[in-house]
Each structure stands twice: as structure tokens, then as C-alpha cells.
Design a protein around this motif. Structure first.
Motif, PDB file in Angstrom:
ATOM      1  N   LEU A 151       1.089  -1.265   0.351  1.00 23.12           N
ATOM      2  CA  LEU A 151      -0.091   0.249   0.291  1.00 23.12           C
ATOM      3  C   LEU A 151       0.416   1.484   0.198  1.00 23.12           C
ATOM      4  CD1 LEU A 151      -2.811   1.099   0.285  1.00 23.12           C
ATOM      5  CD2 LEU A 151      -2.326   1.013   3.137  1.00 23.12           C
ATOM      6  N   ARG A 152       0.973   2.159  -0.853  1.00 22.75           N
ATOM      7  CA  ARG A 152       1.465   3.113  -0.926  1.00 22.75           C
ATOM      8  C   ARG A 152       0.426   4.382  -0.693  1.00 22.75           C
ATOM      9  NH1 ARG A 152       4.446   3.946  -6.325  1.00 22.75           N
ATOM     10  NH2 ARG A 152       2.485   4.748  -7.272  1.00 22.75           N
ATOM     11  N   LEU A 153       0.544   4.790  -0.346  1.00 18.05           N
ATOM     12  CA  LEU A 153       0.358   6.814  -0.002  1.00 18.05           C
ATOM     13  C   LEU A 153       1.129   7.949  -0.477  1.00 18.05           C
ATOM     14  CD1 LEU A 153      -1.358   6.524   3.412  1.00 18.05           C
ATOM     15  CD2 LEU A 153      -2.393   5.972   1.104  1.00 18.05           C
ATOM     16  N   ARG A 154       1.053   8.847  -1.668  1.00 16.12           N
ATOM     17  CA  ARG A 154       2.160   9.544  -2.407  1.00 16.12           C
ATOM     18  C   ARG A 154       0.917  10.650  -2.003  1.00 16.12           C
ATOM     19  NH1 ARG A 154       3.895   7.837  -7.794  1.00 16.12           N
ATOM     20  NH2 ARG A 154       5.373   6.773  -6.629  1.00 16.12           N
ATOM     21  N   ALA A 155       1.577  11.834  -2.393  1.00  8.32           N
ATOM     22  CA  ALA A 155       1.291  13.968  -2.332  1.00  8.32           C
ATOM     23  C   ALA A 155       2.828  13.264  -3.493  1.00  8.32           C
ATOM     24  CB  ALA A 155       2.072  14.175  -0.815  1.00  8.32           C
ATOM     25  N   GLN A 156       1.539  14.026  -4.042  1.00  7.32           N
ATOM     26  CA  GLN A 156       2.684  14.468  -5.781  1.00  7.32           C
ATOM     27  C   GLN A 156       2.603  15.660  -6.010  1.00  7.32           C
ATOM     28  OE1 GLN A 156       2.727  11.395  -9.194  1.00  7.32           O
ATOM     29  NE2 GLN A 156       2.484  13.395 -10.278  1.00  7.32           N
ATOM     30  N   LEU A 157       3.833  16.428  -6.382  1.00  5.52           N
ATOM     31  CA  LEU A 157       4.071  17.770  -7.319  1.00  5.52           C
ATOM     32  C   LEU A 157       3.938  18.019  -8.573  1.00  5.52           C
ATOM     33  CD1 LEU A 157       4.910  19.920  -3.890  1.00  5.52           C
ATOM     34  CD2 LEU A 157       2.408  18.950  -4.038  1.00  5.52           C
ATOM     35  N   ASP A 158       2.839  18.483  -9.256  1.00  9.80           N
ATOM     36  CA  ASP A 158       3.647  18.501 -11.184  1.00  9.80           C
ATOM     37  C   ASP A 158       4.060  20.134 -11.579  1.00  9.80           C
ATOM     38  OD1 ASP A 158       3.134  16.027 -11.431  1.00  9.80           O
ATOM     39  OD2 ASP A 158       1.240  16.288 -12.044  1.00  9.80           O
ATOM     40  N   ARG A 159       4.452  20.241 -11.257  1.00  2.00           N
ATOM     41  CA  ARG A 159       5.521  22.258 -11.917  1.00  2.00           C
ATOM     42  C   ARG A 159       5.521  22.089 -13.326  1.00  2.00           C
ATOM     43  NH1 ARG A 159       2.761  22.325  -7.552  1.00  2.00           N
ATOM     44  NH2 ARG A 159       3.485  23.017  -5.729  1.00  2.00           N
ATOM     45  N   TYR A 160       4.953  22.572 -14.201  1.00  2.00           N
ATOM     46  CA  TYR A 160       4.860  22.987 -15.588  1.00  2.00           C
ATOM     47  C   TYR A 160       6.270  24.224 -15.554  1.00  2.00           C
ATOM     48  CZ  TYR A 160       1.683  19.849 -16.416  1.00  2.00           C
ATOM     49  OH  TYR A 160       0.987  18.474 -15.209  1.00  2.00           O
ATOM     50  N   ALA A 161       6.467  24.270 -16.685  1.00  2.00           N
ATOM     51  CA  ALA A 161       7.989  25.682 -16.864  1.00  2.00           C
ATOM     52  C   ALA A 161       6.656  26.761 -17.222  1.00  2.00           C
ATOM     53  CB  ALA A 161       8.654  26.209 -17.889  1.00  2.00           C
ATOM     54  N   SER A 162       6.730  27.962 -17.756  1.00  2.00           N
ATOM     55  CA  SER A 162       6.262  29.465 -18.203  1.00  2.00           C
ATOM     56  C   SER A 162       6.133  29.102 -19.259  1.00  2.00           C
ATOM     57  CB  SER A 162       6.505  30.462 -17.276  1.00  2.00           C
ATOM     58  OG  SER A 162       7.435  30.341 -17.763  1.00  2.00           O
ATOM     59  N   GLY A 163       6.981  28.890 -20.801  1.00  2.00           N
ATOM     60  CA  GLY A 163       7.369  28.553 -21.527  1.00  2.00           C
ATOM     61  C   GLY A 163       7.147  27.242 -22.410  1.00  2.00           C
ATOM     62  N   ASN A 164       6.239  26.534 -21.814  1.00  2.00           N
ATOM     63  CA  ASN A 164       5.729  25.369 -22.026  1.00  2.00           C
ATOM     64  C   ASN A 164       4.300  25.737 -23.389  1.00  2.00           C
ATOM     65  OD1 ASN A 164       7.257  23.874 -20.984  1.00  2.00           O
ATOM     66  ND2 ASN A 164       5.408  23.718 -19.507  1.00  2.00           N
ATOM     67  N   ALA A 165       5.263  25.197 -24.506  1.00  2.00           N
ATOM     68  CA  ALA A 165       4.216  24.963 -25.745  1.00  2.00           C
ATOM     69  C   ALA A 165       3.567  24.344 -25.958  1.00  2.00           C
ATOM     70  CB  ALA A 165       4.405  25.030 -27.307  1.00  2.00           C
ATOM     71  N   ALA A 166       2.080  24.525 -26.598  1.00  2.00           N
ATOM     72  CA  ALA A 166       0.910  23.519 -26.329  1.00  2.00           C
ATOM     73  C   ALA A 166       1.131  21.997 -27.531  1.00  2.00           C
ATOM     74  CB  ALA A 166      -0.145  24.031 -27.365  1.00  2.00           C
ATOM     75  N   THR A 167       0.395  21.171 -26.414  1.00  2.00           N
ATOM     76  CA  THR A 167       1.162  19.511 -26.568  1.00  2.00           C
ATOM     77  C   THR A 167      -0.249  19.185 -27.055  1.00  2.00           C
ATOM     78  OG1 THR A 167       3.387  20.063 -25.507  1.00  2.00           O
ATOM     79  CG2 THR A 167       1.971  17.616 -25.999  1.00  2.00           C
ATOM     80  N   LEU A 168      -0.595  18.393 -27.574  1.00  2.00           N
ATOM     81  CA  LEU A 168      -1.532  17.227 -28.120  1.00  2.00           C
ATOM     82  C   LEU A 168      -1.746  16.282 -27.585  1.00  2.00           C
ATOM     83  CD1 LEU A 168      -3.724  18.025 -31.136  1.00  2.00           C
ATOM     84  CD2 LEU A 168      -2.159  16.322 -32.491  1.00  2.00           C
ATOM     85  N   SER A 169      -2.477  16.286 -27.398  1.00  2.00           N
ATOM     86  CA  SER A 169      -3.203  14.681 -25.841  1.00  2.00           C
ATOM     87  C   SER A 169      -3.730  13.573 -27.029  1.00  2.00           C
ATOM     88  CB  SER A 169      -4.145  14.880 -24.859  1.00  2.00           C
ATOM     89  OG  SER A 169      -5.346  13.752 -24.678  1.00  2.00           O
ATOM     90  N   ILE A 170      -2.499  12.371 -27.421  1.00  2.00           N
ATOM     91  CA  ILE A 170      -2.650  11.127 -28.328  1.00  2.00           C
ATOM     92  C   ILE A 170      -4.314  10.596 -27.833  1.00  2.00           C
ATOM     93  CG2 ILE A 170      -1.871   9.235 -29.804  1.00  2.00           C
ATOM     94  CD1 ILE A 170      -0.308  12.129 -30.363  1.00  2.00           C
ATOM     95  N   ALA A 171      -4.302  10.278 -26.478  1.00  2.00           N
ATOM     96  CA  ALA A 171      -5.432   9.706 -26.165  1.00  2.00           C
ATOM     97  C   ALA A 171      -6.853   9.911 -26.516  1.00  2.00           C
ATOM     98  CB  ALA A 171      -4.334   8.961 -25.067  1.00  2.00           C
ATOM     99  N   ASP A 172      -6.673  11.519 -25.748  1.00  2.00           N
ATOM    100  CA  ASP A 172      -7.806  11.939 -25.574  1.00  2.00           C
ATOM    101  C   ASP A 172      -7.916  12.563 -26.995  1.00  2.00           C
ATOM    102  OD1 ASP A 172      -8.021  11.922 -23.011  1.00  2.00           O
ATOM    103  OD2 ASP A 172      -6.946  14.220 -22.694  1.00  2.00           O
ATOM    104  N   THR A 173      -7.694  12.688 -27.684  1.00  2.00           N
ATOM    105  CA  THR A 173      -7.855  12.965 -29.692  1.00  2.00           C
ATOM    106  C   THR A 173      -8.519  11.176 -30.089  1.00  2.00           C
ATOM    107  OG1 THR A 173      -6.284  14.518 -29.799  1.00  2.00           O
ATOM    108  CG2 THR A 173      -7.010  13.247 -32.002  1.00  2.00           C
ATOM    109  N   ASN A 174      -8.087  10.826 -29.961  1.00  2.00           N
ATOM    110  CA  ASN A 174      -8.615   9.195 -30.784  1.00  2.00           C
ATOM    111  C   ASN A 174      -9.798   9.504 -29.806  1.00  2.00           C
ATOM    112  OD1 ASN A 174      -5.738   9.421 -32.192  1.00  2.00           O
ATOM    113  ND2 ASN A 174      -5.308   7.754 -31.618  1.00  2.00           N
TER     114      ASN A 174
END
Length: 531
Positions: A151-174
Motif C-alpha cells: 500500500l502506497r500513499l503519495r503526495a505529488q506536485l507537478d510543476r510546469y515551466a512558463s514557456g511550455n508550448a501546447a501539446t496534443l493529447s494522443i489518447a484524448d484526441t482518438n
């Protein structure tokens, strides 16, 4: 079970005579004396009781001893008339037959207690020998089952850079048949849990079976994490493993069903939570007392397509050797593998047709080269533009160090031999250079496995995965949140706070290599419990 018959007879005889004075009437004493005399005489004649011992008992009862070579009959006690003879042998004519006499021998209480104790001890000894009783003993069918889980309990933080470009989601598009984008700008904070419990049943020396349940999503094969915060809704529980295994000694095995990763490697190719369907055969001959070779072949269906004969498969093979480590000597392992994906290439459907739409991937992360295979421009469907035939070399060295700690150095390299620049560029419509190499280098220092109080390990790694080096669907889903076209480093530390209980921290820093700018830092704080 054997009982001491002679002890029983002697005890019955002696205790009966001891008890006779307690009888209320003399006639009852005569009846008991006659019954016991008959019993002793029969046991002597049948060889159960020694003649000398029997005659001694009869003499004490005032009865003549049994002559040698004769069959004993019941002696007639003094004052007790003999029973009438049957009709025609001196009996009175017309006299009614005498009713049959039923006698129940008297067994004193202390004899019954002694017999009960002997039976109990004998049963206890038998139960201990057969393993179905005694302290901590459990039935054999239960001992053949082995449970494991974590059993694993996790706290996760995702930090995105301010200069990131738009990226296509392959799974959601299909899935939506409409262009969809990934989140590349909004930081995210999540609490997550992963629970797994498995059962292995050992049938005999050769056959075993296993099943495992896990949290996660039915549409994400590379992660078993369950994000908390869904209005109190229950977690999804899935069958992650279900397999049968045949093993011959410790050198040959065949596994069929759904099972864990059969190959030696890192998460450069296969995410840690990934399981495989199919059949795997492994041969592990021993070369010397310290060196064991291994060879693994597997045929793994990726997707069965109902309306097509071109089912998607993964065929793989790996050979290598393992040098077992000891506390004061190094250990090493090396493996060379080749993995061939069949029928994963996307194929364009004819105008007005959807016959080839099944060639689109059912799951994808990000990074590989894709192109539109739909015949309807208003309903895009993205398919893989390259073939994936992977050559993989993995090596690991385990070095002894100070205070019983180990230094483990791991290297993993992959090259996609199936990429054709001309064919890929023709499908996409623009020139696509070959980004087909990937490697992973890691140093880990401390305890090999953090499973006891005060065990610890620290690690540092660098990873580079070019765009079409591996299939993005199956690679690690934590580094830059999954996929290829990524490079960066990973820092980690784990510490044991109790038996099979550890806290850990990992930091992932990933950037794009050749595609649009996309930098993501991931922080993970974990509490892990194993049982």
C-alpha cells in the motif's frame, strides 16, 4: 492407532474384583465373578492373555484353571444354577426358551480416564506428524497459499515551466475524434494511493497459479495510482495478474496468462506497474556455482482486433547472465534483448471507409511520431508513423561498500532498428529525422532493499529518450509525466521507519529534446507499506 489390550484386560479384571465388595447383594457378586471368569478363560484360550497370568486370576476368584489344549467355557460360579439346555437335549418339553441375557461390563472411572488420555496423546502425536494441529500449525492446503501486497500513499506536485508550448493529447484526441490538448501550464497537486494484493497457489513441485488485484484505471496500463478526491466515490479495483506457471526444477519455466515483466531491464522500456498478456518461456541454466545464464522468449498480444487478421503483438527475446553477489564481493548482471512490435503501424483508411481505424493505438502517452489515418478530416484519428523493432542492452554492477552498504551502477541502452526516415517522412508529409536512441544511467548507494528499520538508500539518474527510440505507451509514466522526446535527471531517497515500512522522496526534472518546449518537474513524497 494401537491400544494396550493386555493392560486393558488386566485393569478390567483387577478393578472388577476390587469393586465387588461394593455390590449390594451376594448374587450380583456371583454374576460379576462368573462373567469375568468367562472373559479371562476366553482370552487365555485365544492367546491374548498368558495362561499363567489367567490361571492366577481364576485361582484368586475360586475357579478352576483352564486346562491346556481345551477351549474355555464360562465357569459356573458357586450358587449360580446352570442355564437350561435347548429343547431335545434334556430340556422340559414345551418349556419357553430362556430370554437372552445382556450384560454390560463395568469399567471404573479411573480406567476410562486413563484410556481417554492415551487416545488424546496418540491423536495429538498424529496431528503433529501430519501438520494439521499443534502450535501455529495450519492445514496443508492453506500452507500452499502465499499472500503478498503493498500500500502506497503519495503526495505529488507537478510543476510546469512558463514557456511550455501546447501539446496534443494522443489518447484524448482518438477517444473524442477531436483535437485535444494536454495540460502544459497549470500546476497540479494530488494525493494518490496505490493498493495491490496478490495470491500465489503452489499446486505441487511443478505447477502454480497466481492472481493479483490492484487499484488504477482500466484505460491506463502503466500506472496503478488512484487519485483521491472524487466526491468520496469508491476506488476502481482491477485484475492485474492472472497466470499459470509450470516450473521444472529451478532451470526452466513457462508462464501463461497475465503476469509481470519477464525481462531484466529498467523503466526505460517498461513502466514499473506494467503487466503483460501472453506466454513467456524462461531457461536459467547454472554455469558455475556463482554464475547463472538466462534466456527468455515471449509472445505477447498487445491488441486483438475483431474485424482484422492483423492483431497487434509484441515478440521478444533476451539472453544474459547473472553473477550472484556476496557481502564482500561484487555482483553483476547483463542482458541483451530484441523486441519486435508487429502491426502497430497506423494505416490510412480509404475515403469513406473506416476499415483501418483499428490500427490506431488504444493507448498512448506522448512523444512518438504520429499522423492522421482518418478518411474524414473532421474526425481526426492518430496512428503511429514508425515501426518499433528494439535492440536493448542492460547491465548492472553491484559493488560492496562501507558498513555493509552497496553501490549499484545500472546502465540501459535502446536503439529502434525499425525506423525508416524515408517511409516515416512519406507518411507524415514532412522530413522526419531519426531520433531512435535512448539511455538511462543510475547510481544507487545504501541498502539494496529498504525493508527494515533504519535501512536507507539514495540514488541519482540521468535519462534521455529520443522521440522514436521506444514505444511511448509503455515507458515510465513519472518522468516528465510519461512518454518520449525527454531528457533530464532523477534524484531519490528512501528511509525505513519500521519493518516493511519506508518513506521516500523522488524529484524528476524533464525537458523536451527535439519537439516543442515542454518542461515538467515532478515531486513525489511516498509512504510505502509491504506485507
Amino acid at each position: 492407532m494401537k491400544f494396550p489390550l493386555q493392560r486393558l484386560v488386566a485393569a478390567l479384571a483387577v478393578t472388577t474384583w476390587v469393586a465387588m465388595p461394593a455390590l449390594a447383594q451376594e448374587s450380583e457378586i456371583d454374576k460379576v465373578r462368573a462373567t469375568m471368569s468367562k472373559l479371562i478363560s476366553q482370552l487365555v484360550s485365544q492367546g491374548v492373555l498368558a495362561r499363567e497370568a489367567g490361571n492366577a486370576l481364576l485361582s484368586e476368584a475360586g475357579v478352576a484353571p483352564v486346562p491346556a489344549g481345551t477351549v474355555a467355557t464360562a465357569p459356573v460360579a458357586p450358587g449360580w444354577a446352570a442355564a437350561p439346555s435347548p429343547a431335545g437335549n434334556g430340556s422340559a418339553a414345551g418349556a419357553p426358551p430362556a430370554p437372552a441375557t445382556v450384560r454390560v461390563p463395568y469399567i471404573p472411572e479411573f480406567v476410562r480416564k486413563e484410556l481417554k488420555e492415551e487416545i488424546r496423546l496418540e491423536l495429538a502425536a498424529q496431528a503433529f506428524r501430519e501438520g494439521w494441529s499443534g502450535p501455529g500449525a495450519i492445514p496443508g492446503w492453506v500452507r500452499s497459499l502465499e499472500w503478498d501486497g503493498d500500500l502506497r500513499l503519495r503526495a505529488q506536485l507537478d510543476r510546469y515551466a512558463s514557456g511550455n508550448a501546447a501539446t496534443l493529447s494522443i489518447a484524448d484526441t482518438n477517444r473524442a475524434r477531436s483535437l485535444s490538448l494536454l495540460n502544459t501550464s497549470e500546476d497540479r497537486e494530488r494525493l494518490r494511493v496505490r493498493a495491490r494484493i496478490g495470491l500465489t497457489a503452489t499446486i505441487d513441485d511443478h505447477w502454480s497459479a497466481g492472481v493479483r488485484l490492484t487499484t488504477g484505471s482500466a484505460t491506463d496500463p502503466v500506472s496503478s495510482n488512484q487519485t483521491l478526491g472524487t466526491y468520496g466515490n469508491r476506488y476502481t479495483v482491477l485484475m492485474d495478474r492472472a497466470y499459470v506457471r509450470y516450473r521444472h526444477r529451478d532451470q526452466f519455466s513457462v508462464t501463461a496468462g497475465r503476469f509481470g515483466n519477464p525481462w531484466f531491464g529498467t523503466n526505460l522500456l517498461w513502466a514499473n506497474d506494467l503487466s503483460f498478456d501472453g506466454v513467456a518461456v524462461q531457461w536459467t541454466p547454472r554455469i558455475t556455482s556463482d554464475i547463472r545464464a538466462f534466456a527468455t522468449l515471449a509472445a505477447l498480444p498487445v491488441q486483438e482486433v475483431e474485424l482484422s487478421s492483423a492483431d497487434k503483438w509484441l515478440f521478444g527475446g533476451q539472453v544474459g547472465a547473472t553473477l550472484s553477489p556476496s557481502p564482500r564481493s561484487l555482483g553483476a548482471r547483463v542482458g541483451l534483448g530484441y523486441y519486435h512490435y508487429a502491426n502497430l503501424l497506423g494505416k490510412v483508411s480509404a475515403p469513406g471507409s473506416s476499415a483501418r481505424e483499428s490500427s490506431a493505438p488504444a493507448f498512448a502517452q506522448k512523444g512518438n511520431t504520429y499522423y492522421n489515418i482518418s478518411s474524414d478530416v473532421l474526425r481526426p484519428l492518430l496512428g503511429l508513423a514508425a515501426e518499433y523493432h528494439l535492440l536493448n542492452l542492460t547491465a548492472q554492477v553491484d559493488l560492496p561498500s562501507i558498513a555493509g552498504k552497496r553501490l549499484i551502477v545500472t546502465g540501459d541502452f535502446v536503439r529502434n532498428l525499425g525506423f525508416s526516415r524515408r517511409e516515416v517522412s512519406q507518411r507524415v508529409g514532412v522530413d522526419v529525422d531519426g531520433q531512435v536512441n535512448a539511455y538511462h544511467l543510475q547510481l544507487a548507494f545504501g541498502d539494496v532493499d529498504v525493508k527494515a528499520l533504519h535501512d536507507w538508500q539514495v540514488s541519482a539518474a540521468y535519462k534521455r529518450i529520443e522521440r522514436d527510440a521506444v514505444l511511448d505507451a509503455y515507458t515510465d509514466s513519472d518522468f516528465r509525466l510519461g512518454g518520449t522526446d525527454a531528457r533530464g535527471y532523477i534524484l531519490g531517497a528512501s528511509y525505513g521507519v519500521a519493518k516493511n515500512t519506508a518513506v521516500s522522496f523522488r524529484y524528476f526534472s524533464g525537458d523536451s529534446i527535439s519537439g516543442p518546449p515542454l518542461s515538467i518537474d515532478v515531486f513525489q513524497f511516498d509512504l510505502n507499506l509491504r506485507f
